[in-house]
Design an enzyme around this catalytic site. Sequence first.
Site, PDB file in Angstrom:
ATOM      1  N   THR A   1     -14.269 -13.450 106.411  1.00  0.00           N
ATOM      2  CA  THR A   1     -14.377 -12.139 107.053  1.00  0.00           C
ATOM      3  C   THR A   1     -13.652 -11.082 106.231  1.00  0.00           C
ATOM      4  O   THR A   1     -14.169  -9.979 106.007  1.00  0.00           O
ATOM      5  CB  THR A   1     -13.789 -12.181 108.475  1.00  0.00           C
TER       6      THR A   1
ATOM      7  N   TRP B   1     -15.566 -10.544 102.973  1.00  0.00           N
ATOM      8  CA  TRP B   1     -16.804  -9.799 103.209  1.00  0.00           C
ATOM      9  C   TRP B   1     -16.550  -8.297 103.134  1.00  0.00           C
ATOM     10  O   TRP B   1     -17.392  -7.537 102.652  1.00  0.00           O
ATOM     11  CB  TRP B   1     -17.382 -10.159 104.582  1.00  0.00           C
ATOM     12  N   HIS B   2     -15.385  -7.870 103.599  1.00  0.00           N
ATOM     13  CA  HIS B   2     -15.100  -6.432 103.640  1.00  0.00           C
ATOM     14  C   HIS B   2     -14.821  -5.845 102.267  1.00  0.00           C
ATOM     15  O   HIS B   2     -14.962  -4.638 102.080  1.00  0.00           O
ATOM     16  CB  HIS B   2     -13.912  -6.155 104.566  1.00  0.00           C
ATOM     17  N   GLY B   3     -14.431  -6.654 101.307  1.00  0.00           N
ATOM     18  CA  GLY B   3     -14.193  -6.085  99.992  1.00  0.00           C
ATOM     19  C   GLY B   3     -13.607  -7.085  99.018  1.00  0.00           C
ATOM     20  O   GLY B   3     -12.975  -8.076  99.409  1.00  0.00           O
TER      21      GLY B   3
ATOM     22  N   PHE C   1     -18.786  -1.040 102.025  1.00  0.00           N
ATOM     23  CA  PHE C   1     -18.861  -2.457 102.352  1.00  0.00           C
ATOM     24  C   PHE C   1     -20.285  -2.965 102.388  1.00  0.00           C
ATOM     25  O   PHE C   1     -20.500  -4.142 102.490  1.00  0.00           O
ATOM     26  CB  PHE C   1     -18.188  -2.746 103.694  1.00  0.00           C
TER      27      PHE C   1
END
Length: 469
Positions: free
Chosen positions: A317, A320-322, A469
Amino acid sequence: MVFSSLIFLFQFLPAVLLVYYVSPKKLRNAVLFAASLIFYAWGEPVYIIIIMIFTTVFDYINGLVIDKYSHRKPIARAVLFGSICGSLAILSFFKYAGFVVSNVNDLFGLHIQVADLPLPVGISFYTFQTMSYVVDVYHGKVPAQRNIIAFGTYVTMFPQLVAGPIVKYGDIAEQLVFRKVTLEQFGEGAEWFIRGLAKKVLLANNIGLLWTNVKSTPMEDLTVLSAWLGILAFTFQIYFDFSGYSDMARGLGKMFGFDLPENFKHPYISRSVSEFWRRWHISLGSWFREYVYIPLGGNRVGLGKQFRNLLIVWFLTGLWHGASWNFIVWGLYFGCFVAFEKLFLLKWLNRWPNWAGHLYTLTIVVVGWVLFEFEHLPSAWMFIRAMFGFGGHEWVDHQALYDLTTYGGLLVLLALCATPLPRKGLEQMKARWNSVGMIAALALSIISLVLSSAYLVFEDFNPFLYFRF
């Protein structure tokens, strides 16, 4: 192109709606598909053929092959594996290659060069959508889509292309074939869109100015009050920015006949971190639960493996954001609290009064936003120290008091708007006052649209935090 721009509001959207509704129903998917490609190509035309159309055709074919060989599992499984690896390879190349190479260089003292490619808009969202599609076809949850235009519409649909929600194919498969828009549904969609626009432009943008000022202050000059005002400003900015965009996406979906899932349900009223993540970015949490956590064993294994599964999900998680260590630390930070709540904390929280649960949750969340926002982890740690008065930081100064008096009223308004009260009040007004209430709600929407448009005309501060994102 973003939804909160004048060119989208008064040129692109009206033109697309006009062409869409004058077209025969059998051509509307093609119109929406073409409009989505134009929307996507507005800033990045080079990626149209290279990524988006390739991804669409690639997983369209994979879905058909998996469906054809559903009775021969080794073949279907091999195609599924190839599809997932291909999708992850594209995502990793554009989003994570630089991060990996940079860390390898630092670790081994190398000087490997990697091309500095711009991140394709929305790639994290539509990659997850196509991956979920082929997985669901493999498991027999949905039939393979045989119309490539309909599938392309699902993959590229511009209302939720840039920032979600992440829509599973099964949720809108029927709507891709048959959908009917009533005047009432269109009006509801317009109301959702305007509400989201106002949240983004009038609330998020204005409080974002305070965070911009605080973040630019040298760390050694921060006071405790300034640090808290700043991170509270960011806490509200990211919520109204992202949830506003999600509301606009849902409204646009309704205007085109689609019922997209709600992505936020007042997360800041939560009494636990676990509850917060059931209310924040709901579609992402649902995706990781269904396609990662449950396949790993979910809650059906021992506590040790549950803890492992949770940390894997929260590591992913964050990633996934960066492509940065602060996002990974941010994800694991929340993963630990979710795991601890599952083990023992929730039993304690259930005995606490409501206000104590809210205070605990908001404190964890607000500190987490520091990790999220500061890419340089030592800077994040210095900011957290300032928040709690460590390192010799003063408690208050004239600048902090000025910011408090200037933005205090707006912060109170934001806190109120982060609860269900305004929406409940609006619904009650419609129900009790009948036609008068409907007229008042319409007038409120018109005023919100006018004020938002005026802001966009006269102000140039219009960031979109989740665009990267």
